[in-house]
Enzyme design. Structure first.
Site, PDB file in Angstrom:
ATOM      1  N   ASP A  65       0.869  -1.172   0.000  1.00 47.42           N
ATOM      2  CA  ASP A  65       0.000   0.000   0.000  1.00 47.42           C
ATOM      3  C   ASP A  65       0.911   1.230   0.000  1.00 47.42           C
ATOM      4  OD1 ASP A  65      -2.388   1.587   0.410  1.00 47.42           O
ATOM      5  OD2 ASP A  65      -3.237  -0.168   1.408  1.00 47.42           O
ATOM      6  N   ASP A 107      -3.027   4.667  -2.349  1.00 46.87           N
ATOM      7  CA  ASP A 107      -4.096   5.235  -1.536  1.00 46.87           C
ATOM      8  C   ASP A 107      -4.529   6.608  -2.075  1.00 46.87           C
ATOM      9  OD1 ASP A 107      -5.467   4.816   1.151  1.00 46.87           O
ATOM     10  OD2 ASP A 107      -4.636   6.813   1.442  1.00 46.87           O
ATOM     11  N   GLU A 139      -6.232   3.800  -6.017  1.00 46.35           N
ATOM     12  CA  GLU A 139      -7.524   4.027  -5.375  1.00 46.35           C
ATOM     13  C   GLU A 139      -7.957   5.429  -5.784  1.00 46.35           C
ATOM     14  OE1 GLU A 139      -9.664   4.121  -1.022  1.00 46.35           O
ATOM     15  OE2 GLU A 139      -7.840   5.237  -1.407  1.00 46.35           O
ATOM     16  N   HIS A 190     -11.179  -3.022   3.207  1.00 51.21           N
ATOM     17  CA  HIS A 190     -11.162  -2.619   4.623  1.00 51.21           C
ATOM     18  C   HIS A 190     -11.997  -1.362   4.881  1.00 51.21           C
ATOM     19  CE1 HIS A 190      -8.323  -0.163   2.563  1.00 51.21           C
ATOM     20  NE2 HIS A 190      -8.220   0.632   3.605  1.00 51.21           N
ATOM     21  N   ASP A 191     -12.511  -0.736   3.841  1.00 56.72           N
ATOM     22  CA  ASP A 191     -13.340   0.473   4.004  1.00 56.72           C
ATOM     23  C   ASP A 191     -14.818   0.199   3.763  1.00 56.72           C
ATOM     24  OD1 ASP A 191     -11.107   2.090   4.455  1.00 56.72           O
ATOM     25  OD2 ASP A 191     -10.845   2.503   2.319  1.00 56.72           O
TER      26      ASP A 191
HETATM   27  C1  NOJ Z   1      -8.266   5.302   1.809  1.00 56.83           C
HETATM   28  C2  NOJ Z   1      -7.995   4.111   2.662  1.00 56.83           C
HETATM   29  O1  NOJ Z   1      -8.465   2.972   2.021  1.00 56.83           O
HETATM   30  C3  NOJ Z   1      -8.648   4.371   3.997  1.00 56.83           C
HETATM   31  O2  NOJ Z   1      -8.651   3.244   4.825  1.00 56.83           O
HETATM   32  C4  NOJ Z   1      -7.921   5.517   4.647  1.00 56.83           C
HETATM   33  O3  NOJ Z   1      -8.574   5.858   5.834  1.00 56.83           O
HETATM   34  C5  NOJ Z   1      -7.890   6.745   3.728  1.00 56.83           C
HETATM   35  N1  NOJ Z   1      -7.594   6.419   2.366  1.00 56.83           N
HETATM   36  C6  NOJ Z   1      -6.855   7.715   4.203  1.00 56.83           C
HETATM   37  O4  NOJ Z   1      -5.571   7.205   3.964  1.00 56.83           O
END
Ligand code: NOJ
Length: 557
Positions: A98, A199, A255, A328-329
């Protein structure tokens, strides 16, 4: 279409904190992951994406990095990482890191220097602004509630943080920042890692002049308008590509919050001048409210089909899709689109894994792990959920009980409960006290039980992955042309995939009802062969009753 390994791969995302704890401190770690490589090998994946493992004060569980070239104390050491990389490679599994470079931790040495004085060399590594009329420089809100600006007493200026105040945004306009980031990336590539998941990489170039943005009905301006797909983002990624990515045989996935099809065609263009693929968010936002995600709106299958199909059709031959429902989000898809049953888990997996693109499996998804009932707000660990709860209830915008229900449904913590390995204490995740509660349903849903049961969700995923990676249908599953069937049907998600002499028909009843379905006349077959199904099915008939969550994939040529 150019054939290449990352198009033919299946990626497994590990959230290390919740995967496997080897030393009893209640937090997953690198040696824990290493002990489970055999499990991943059996599942059949060939790439691991590791959520951040770098040194971090853990305000946002590692997405706030204080040293990019060191390992988080709780996760182990660099030696442990080297061993993990080596053993994964020996098993034919690649490791994607990541890369969190939209922001650092406020404890990163760059920020400590930057905030120490206006004259410091690193001052311009971050985004500092004077107060305007005694207030924040603009109306941007942080993704994690509150203003996106934090006042710094020492130097009497504000700094920008699109996420928590412990995650100050880097200033990508500064060439020295880019150079330092590229050097760090090169360092990891030289170590032999196999790629980067980047990210919120669509947010690195902010809108010129940092103007006020619409609030969309929220308390603050929606900073996405000022940060996503900004004026220089493609230029920076092309620079990164030339300087680092193009020199290695690695895979990259960005992302990309706020990405549209048109933007994705640039980010993930087939000429490969930027990234290999992006994570888009349109399909995971279909059940959001107008102001925020905290609602319990069901996903409309018709809208989901239209959306995923649009991405399938429009990127074909021009860019490359990543396929995901979980990470994870996101809350667990089996609780969101499914009804928590193993049948629904298999059905949803079929929908996704037969599409064109690189599939991502998030830890526990392959077991059908569900959302967790956390109860009170004190049981949550995620700052997004906790901050939203207090901000919205204290402002009187939401009622505590009602909001808590929505948080229970959508919180990121649903994805972060410990991996359910077996029926032992704490689901076999740790000997100690887990950092977040274990979902009590581990006695029913766990890896040990599912590995022993050929009808389990685990074995269904294993079979889907095997079909994609090692079967006579690999080419059609990876590269085949996608065509949606019956777009208006509210229950059935059906499509075909076609490549050279092969054609597949995928039919999934994404509902708990028994429904009638008639395969349109223009789809013809002589012989048929069943690739995979979640009920035992003997023949393909044009007019049929589909049982709850029934899913099938047929070879129809
Ligand atoms: C996206 C990530 O997937 C998330 O978990 C994170 O809180 C935010 N970006 C900030 O880095």
């Amino acid at each position: 279409m150019r054939k290449i390994w990352w198009k033919e791969s299946v990626v497994y995302q590990i959230y290390p904190r919740s995967f496997c704890d080897s030393n009893g401190d209640g937090i997953g770690d690198l040696n824990g992951i290493r002990s489970k490589l055999g499990y991943l090998k059996e599942l059949g994946i060939n790439v691991i994406w590791l959520s951040p493992i770098y040194k971090s004060p853990n305000d946002d569980n590692g997405y706030d990095i204080s040293d990019y070239q060191d390992i988080m104390t709780e996760f182990g050491t660099m030696e442990d990482f080297d061993k993990l990389l080596e053993e994964a490679h020996n098993q034919g599994i690649r490791i994607v890191m990541d890369l969190v470079v939209n922001h650092t931790s406020d404890e990163h040495s760059w920020f400590l220097e930057s905030r120490s004085s206006k004259k410091n060399d690193k001052r311009d590594y971050y985004i500092w602004r004077e107060a305007v009329d005694g207030h924040e420089p603009n109306n941007w809100g942080s993704v994690f509630s509150g203003s996106a600006w934090e006042w710094d007493e020492n130097t009497q200026m504000y700094y920008l943080h699109c996420f928590s105040k412990k995650q100050p945004d880097l200033n990508w306009e500064n060439p020295k920042v880019r150079e330092d980031v590229f050097n760090m990336m090169e360092w990891w590539c030289e170590k032999g890692i196999d790629g980067f998941r980047m990210d919120v990489i669509s947010m690195i170039s902010k809108k010129e002049g940092l103007p006020d943005v619409p609030t969309d009905g929220g308390i603050y301006g929606n900073s996405m308008y000022g940060t996503c797909n900004g004026p220089h983002v493609h230029e920076y990624l092309q620079e990164m590509n030339k300087r680092v990515l193009s020199k290695y045989d690695i895979m990259t996935v960005g992302e990309c919050a706020g990405v549209t099809i048109e933007e994705a065609k640039k980010y993930a263009n087939a000429e490969n001048t930027e990234l290999n693929m992006v994570f888009q968010f349109e399909h995971t936002s279909l059940d959001s409210g107008v102001t925020d995600k905290w609602c319990k709106k069901p996903i409309s299958l018709v809208e989901l089909k239209a959306n995923l199909s649009k991405w399938e059709m429009e990127l074909e031959d021009i860019a490359w899709n990543s396929l995901y429902f979980c990470n994870h989000d996101q809350p667990r898809i089996v609780s969101r689109l499914g009804d928590n049953s193993p049948l629904s888990a298999k059905c949803i997996a079929t929908v996704l894994h037969m599409m064109q693109g690189t599939p991502y499996v998030y830890q526990g998804e392959e077991l059908g792990m569900t959302n967790c009932s956390f109860g009170c707000i004190e049981n949550y660990r995620d700052l997004e959920s906790i901050n939203a709860y207090y901000e919205l209830t204290q402002a009187g915008i939401r009622q505590p009980e009602e909001l808590l229900e929505c948080i229970a449904y959508k919180s990121r913590d649903n994805a972060r409960t410990p991996m359910q390995w077996n029926t032992k204490k704490n689901a076999g995740f740790t000997e100690g006290i887990p950092w977040i509660m274990v979902n009590p349903n581990y006695t029913e849903i766990n890896a040990e039980k599912e590995m022993a049961d050929p009808e389990s969700v685990f074995h269904y995923y294993r079979k889907l992955i095997e079909l994609r990676r090692f079967s006579q249908w690999s080419d059609v599953i990876v590269y085949g042309h996608y065509q949606l069937i019956a777009p208006e049907d509210p229950y059935i998600f059906a499509y075909t995939r076609e490549y050279k002499e092969k054609k597949l028909l995928v039919i999934c009843n994404v509902s708990a009802n028994t429904v009638e379905f008639e395969i349109p006349e223009n789809i013809v077959w002589k012989g048929t062969e069943l690739l995979i199904a979640n009920y035992s099915e003997l023949a393909l008939s044009r007019k049929r009753k589909m049982k709850p969550w029934q899913a099938e994939v047929w070879d129809i040529l």
